[in-house]
Motif scaffolding. Structure first.
Motif, PDB file in Angstrom:
ATOM      1  N   VAL A  20      57.757 -75.658   5.704  1.00 25.19           N
ATOM      2  CA  VAL A  20      59.142 -75.219   5.822  1.00 25.19           C
ATOM      3  C   VAL A  20      59.329 -73.888   5.101  1.00 25.19           C
ATOM      4  O   VAL A  20      59.971 -72.971   5.613  1.00 25.19           O
ATOM      5  CB  VAL A  20      60.095 -76.293   5.252  1.00 25.19           C
ATOM      6  CG1 VAL A  20      61.510 -75.773   5.202  1.00 25.19           C
ATOM      7  CG2 VAL A  20      60.023 -77.544   6.091  1.00 25.19           C
ATOM      8  N   ILE A  57      71.128 -75.382   7.064  1.00 25.63           N
ATOM      9  CA  ILE A  57      69.912 -75.264   7.876  1.00 25.63           C
ATOM     10  C   ILE A  57      68.910 -76.351   7.511  1.00 25.63           C
ATOM     11  O   ILE A  57      68.235 -76.907   8.379  1.00 25.63           O
ATOM     12  CB  ILE A  57      69.300 -73.856   7.702  1.00 25.63           C
ATOM     13  CG1 ILE A  57      70.211 -72.820   8.357  1.00 25.63           C
ATOM     14  CG2 ILE A  57      67.917 -73.777   8.310  1.00 25.63           C
ATOM     15  CD1 ILE A  57      69.815 -71.401   8.078  1.00 25.63           C
ATOM     16  N   SER A  58      68.848 -76.689   6.225  1.00 28.17           N
ATOM     17  CA  SER A  58      67.878 -77.714   5.831  1.00 28.17           C
ATOM     18  C   SER A  58      68.242 -79.049   6.469  1.00 28.17           C
ATOM     19  O   SER A  58      67.345 -79.799   6.890  1.00 28.17           O
ATOM     20  CB  SER A  58      67.785 -77.784   4.310  1.00 28.17           C
ATOM     21  OG  SER A  58      68.279 -78.964   3.811  1.00 28.17           O
ATOM     22  N   ASP A  59      69.536 -79.359   6.591  1.00 32.11           N
ATOM     23  CA  ASP A  59      69.927 -80.595   7.288  1.00 32.11           C
ATOM     24  C   ASP A  59      69.545 -80.531   8.760  1.00 32.11           C
ATOM     25  O   ASP A  59      69.052 -81.512   9.324  1.00 32.11           O
ATOM     26  CB  ASP A  59      71.437 -80.823   7.151  1.00 32.11           C
ATOM     27  CG  ASP A  59      71.792 -81.331   5.768  1.00 32.11           C
ATOM     28  OD1 ASP A  59      70.865 -81.729   5.037  1.00 32.11           O
ATOM     29  OD2 ASP A  59      72.984 -81.318   5.412  1.00 32.11           O
ATOM     30  N   ILE A  65      58.185 -86.440  12.580  1.00 31.89           N
ATOM     31  CA  ILE A  65      57.443 -85.958  11.409  1.00 31.89           C
ATOM     32  C   ILE A  65      57.086 -87.114  10.475  1.00 31.89           C
ATOM     33  O   ILE A  65      56.168 -87.014   9.673  1.00 31.89           O
ATOM     34  CB  ILE A  65      58.255 -84.870  10.675  1.00 31.89           C
ATOM     35  CG1 ILE A  65      57.321 -84.014   9.811  1.00 31.89           C
ATOM     36  CG2 ILE A  65      59.349 -85.478   9.825  1.00 31.89           C
ATOM     37  CD1 ILE A  65      57.958 -82.785   9.266  1.00 31.89           C
ATOM     38  N   GLU A  66      57.830 -88.221  10.603  1.00 31.36           N
ATOM     39  CA  GLU A  66      57.580 -89.336   9.682  1.00 31.36           C
ATOM     40  C   GLU A  66      56.461 -90.251  10.173  1.00 31.36           C
ATOM     41  O   GLU A  66      56.140 -91.238   9.511  1.00 31.36           O
ATOM     42  CB  GLU A  66      58.869 -90.126   9.447  1.00 31.36           C
ATOM     43  CG  GLU A  66      59.781 -89.364   8.499  1.00 31.36           C
ATOM     44  CD  GLU A  66      61.136 -89.994   8.292  1.00 31.36           C
ATOM     45  OE1 GLU A  66      61.635 -90.618   9.246  1.00 31.36           O
ATOM     46  OE2 GLU A  66      61.684 -89.846   7.204  1.00 31.36           O
ATOM     47  N   ILE A  85      67.127 -78.749  10.170  1.00 31.15           N
ATOM     48  CA  ILE A  85      65.677 -78.859  10.340  1.00 31.15           C
ATOM     49  C   ILE A  85      65.245 -80.313  10.184  1.00 31.15           C
ATOM     50  O   ILE A  85      64.395 -80.809  10.919  1.00 31.15           O
ATOM     51  CB  ILE A  85      64.934 -77.980   9.315  1.00 31.15           C
ATOM     52  CG1 ILE A  85      65.236 -76.507   9.543  1.00 31.15           C
ATOM     53  CG2 ILE A  85      63.430 -78.202   9.398  1.00 31.15           C
ATOM     54  CD1 ILE A  85      64.526 -75.597   8.573  1.00 31.15           C
ATOM     55  N   THR A  86      65.853 -81.008   9.212  1.00 29.48           N
ATOM     56  CA  THR A  86      65.493 -82.414   8.999  1.00 29.48           C
ATOM     57  C   THR A  86      65.721 -83.228  10.257  1.00 29.48           C
ATOM     58  O   THR A  86      64.848 -83.987  10.690  1.00 29.48           O
ATOM     59  CB  THR A  86      66.341 -83.000   7.862  1.00 29.48           C
ATOM     60  OG1 THR A  86      66.256 -82.138   6.756  1.00 29.48           O
ATOM     61  CG2 THR A  86      65.849 -84.369   7.484  1.00 29.48           C
ATOM     62  N   GLN A  87      66.908 -83.041  10.868  1.00 32.72           N
ATOM     63  CA  GLN A  87      67.194 -83.811  12.081  1.00 32.72           C
ATOM     64  C   GLN A  87      66.197 -83.481  13.182  1.00 32.72           C
ATOM     65  O   GLN A  87      65.648 -84.385  13.827  1.00 32.72           O
ATOM     66  CB  GLN A  87      68.620 -83.522  12.548  1.00 32.72           C
ATOM     67  CG  GLN A  87      69.639 -84.232  11.693  1.00 32.72           C
ATOM     68  CD  GLN A  87      71.005 -83.593  11.756  1.00 32.72           C
ATOM     69  OE1 GLN A  87      71.177 -82.486  12.268  1.00 32.72           O
ATOM     70  NE2 GLN A  87      71.995 -84.281  11.235  1.00 32.72           N
ATOM     71  N   ALA A 117      63.181 -82.313  12.860  1.00 32.26           N
ATOM     72  CA  ALA A 117      61.821 -82.752  12.521  1.00 32.26           C
ATOM     73  C   ALA A 117      61.675 -84.259  12.676  1.00 32.26           C
ATOM     74  O   ALA A 117      60.651 -84.746  13.152  1.00 32.26           O
ATOM     75  CB  ALA A 117      61.479 -82.333  11.097  1.00 32.26           C
ATOM     76  N   ILE A 118      62.708 -84.994  12.279  1.00 31.53           N
ATOM     77  CA  ILE A 118      62.610 -86.454  12.391  1.00 31.53           C
ATOM     78  C   ILE A 118      62.610 -86.861  13.862  1.00 31.53           C
ATOM     79  O   ILE A 118      61.854 -87.749  14.275  1.00 31.53           O
ATOM     80  CB  ILE A 118      63.749 -87.131  11.598  1.00 31.53           C
ATOM     81  CG1 ILE A 118      63.480 -86.939  10.108  1.00 31.53           C
ATOM     82  CG2 ILE A 118      63.818 -88.620  11.921  1.00 31.53           C
ATOM     83  CD1 ILE A 118      64.547 -87.479   9.214  1.00 31.53           C
ATOM     84  N   ALA A 138      71.717 -72.130   3.675  1.00 32.24           N
ATOM     85  CA  ALA A 138      70.394 -72.756   3.498  1.00 32.24           C
ATOM     86  C   ALA A 138      70.522 -74.262   3.513  1.00 32.24           C
ATOM     87  O   ALA A 138      69.702 -74.957   4.123  1.00 32.24           O
ATOM     88  CB  ALA A 138      69.755 -72.294   2.195  1.00 32.24           C
ATOM     89  N   SER A 139      71.564 -74.794   2.869  1.00 36.99           N
ATOM     90  CA  SER A 139      71.597 -76.251   2.831  1.00 36.99           C
ATOM     91  C   SER A 139      72.038 -76.815   4.181  1.00 36.99           C
ATOM     92  O   SER A 139      71.591 -77.899   4.553  1.00 36.99           O
ATOM     93  CB  SER A 139      72.409 -76.777   1.654  1.00 36.99           C
ATOM     94  OG  SER A 139      73.717 -76.558   1.769  1.00 36.99           O
ATOM     95  N   ILE A 170      54.496 -80.566   4.099  1.00 37.47           N
ATOM     96  CA  ILE A 170      55.761 -80.367   4.823  1.00 37.47           C
ATOM     97  C   ILE A 170      56.581 -79.275   4.135  1.00 37.47           C
ATOM     98  O   ILE A 170      57.079 -78.348   4.771  1.00 37.47           O
ATOM     99  CB  ILE A 170      56.581 -81.677   4.874  1.00 37.47           C
ATOM    100  CG1 ILE A 170      55.852 -82.740   5.700  1.00 37.47           C
ATOM    101  CG2 ILE A 170      57.966 -81.423   5.440  1.00 37.47           C
ATOM    102  CD1 ILE A 170      56.555 -84.078   5.711  1.00 37.47           C
TER     103      ILE A 170
END
Lengths: 200, 232
Positions: B125, B178-180, B191-192, B182-184, B186-187, B175-176, B121
């Motif tokens: 990313v 965007i990382s949040d 992805i889990e 992407i997490t939302q 992806a979940i 970046a931080s 993963i």
């Protein structure tokens, strides 16, 4: 996102790891690439890189304070370096030093700034892998000259100036000093911006 | 000719290790020659010519110019010429790999290597975020230029800490965020999920892979032979 207290890496951590590893690797790559282009700055590459990646490292550790995160940083940096055709010892150094830095940070639960700084000093030494061939090159040069029937000895010249024995320790010390400065800049920027903005 | 990304990684690994263990110039020319062929077959003729010229120039410096120089200076020139020349085959294979492999193909191959899921993963990313980071960097530079701050090397040298601050703070904050995001995303897309995944890219070894692997096995054998016999 809801913050969880779990000590294990979760999906959201892996995604943060991916993004911040890329930023770390790109900064190291761009700065290191520029530094390696001229023969004068060539030996100073790890030091210059160490000055610049400190902020990224400090934010990385603060954002993902979990065991394993720094190891993955090492693995990803190693893969990126390897795929772009850099000398493979550099990849190996990133792998090994990433795991060591991980253990150092985890031993203080990622809260102690001193331990984090120590871990960064270890991590900053990883680009030194690029210089391993330089250790065997003088001997190869001599072999090459002997093949040509010329007995001039470059290794002898280097030994007579005494250049080999102090060059590597001097580079290591220089890199550690620069890593400490880089880490302190990182800490300052964290206090000034990121903690206020609620990023961490 | 289509090569499997795993083959490309394998030959890159073989090349990068053997190029520094190898002492024979003839073998080195073969190690540089195969990537040149691969590059020209895959349609990167211009890049191939550039690399070939560079390799030849460095080889000629070592063979004809270095022996004429005084020892100390010749040694320094030798170190640089040989060090860069030995890196060239890896650079060529690296640019061949990047030019001929799409990110999704590469990730499909990495998934097949059965690394841990978290690492896969993270790596996915990393590779996907690359163009976004370039965009962010362009916007930051524009914003800095609008405020009359130079993001060039000159600015970096005259005010290093200030320039670092101007670049890092927006880059890392975005970046931080965007990382949040992407997490939302992806979940939401599962992805889990823990079961076996399928992949839209088909990855399989072909006849071309076999040929390349045989060629590299031959090069390694040749290198060992040349090392024992001391071939030039």
């Amino acid at each position: 996102m809801r913050k969880t207290d779990s000590k294990k890496l979760e999906t959201r951590d892996f995604i943060s790891v991916g993004i911040f590893s890329l930023i770390y690797a790109v900064v190291a790559f761009v700065i290191g690439g520029v530094a390696q282009m001229t023969p004068v700055t060539f030996p100073f590459m790890p030091m210059i890189v160490a000055l610049f990646t400190g902020t990224v490292f400090m934010l990385y550790v603060a954002k993902i304070p979990k065991k394993g995160a720094l190891s993955i940083l090492g693995v990803i940096a190693a893969i990126l370096l390897f795929v772009t055709g850099m000398f493979w010892m550099m990849s190996v150094f990133f792998l090994v030093f990433g795991v060591i830095a991980d253990f150092i940070c985890a031993s203080a639960d990622f809260r102690s700034f001193k331990k984090n700084l120590l871990a960064y000093c270890v991590m900053a030494l990883a680009p030194m892998g690029a210089y391993i061939p330089m250790l065997v090159m003088p001997a190869q040069f001599d072999a090459f000259m002997k093949n040509k029937g010329d007995f001039a000895s470059f290794e002898g010249v280097i030994h007579s100036i005494g250049a080999t024995w102090w060059a590597i320790p001097a580079m290591i010390i220089g890199t550690i000093v620069c890593a400490i400065i880089g880490g302190l800049i990182g800490k300052k920027l964290m206090k000034k911006h990121f903690e206020k903005a609620g990023v961490v | 000719m289509r090569l499997d990304p795993r083959t490309k990684l394998l030959i890159l690994a073989v090349t990068s290790v053997s190029v520094f263990m190898n002492k024979s110039i003839a073998v080195e020319c073969v190690l540089a020659g195969i990537p040149l062929v691969l590059l020209s077959v895959s349609g990167n003729l211009k890049r191939m010519l550039k690399y070939a010229a560079f390799f030849l120039a460095l080889l000629l410096i070592q063979l004809f110019i270095v022996p004429r120089l005084p020892v100390t200076f010749g040694g320094i020139v030798y170190m640089f010429a040989v060090y860069i020349r030995k890196l060239l085959p890896c650079f060529m294979l690296g640019s061949f790999l990047i030019a001929t492999t799409s990110v999704s193909k590469f990730l499909a191959a990495i998934t097949k290597l059965r690394l841990s899921k978290g690492l896969t993963i993270a790596l996915a990313v990393t590779l996907r975020y690359f163009p976004t980071m370039r965009e962010e960097w362009a916007s930051i530079r524009d914003a800095m230029a609008l405020r009359g701050i130079s993001a060039s090397a000159a600015g970096l040298i005259s005010h290093p800490i200030q320039t670092m601050e101007h670049v890092y703070v927006p880059l890392l904050v975005s970046a931080s965020r965007i990382s949040d995001e992407i997490t939302q995303a992806a979940i939401t897309r599962g992805i889990e999920h823990t079961g076996e995944r399928s992949c839209i890219e088909e990855i399989a070894f072909s006849f071309a892979d076999l040929l390349v692997v045989i060629a590299y096995a031959a090069v390694v054998a040749g290198m060992v032979y040349a090392g024992m016999k001391g071939v030039f």
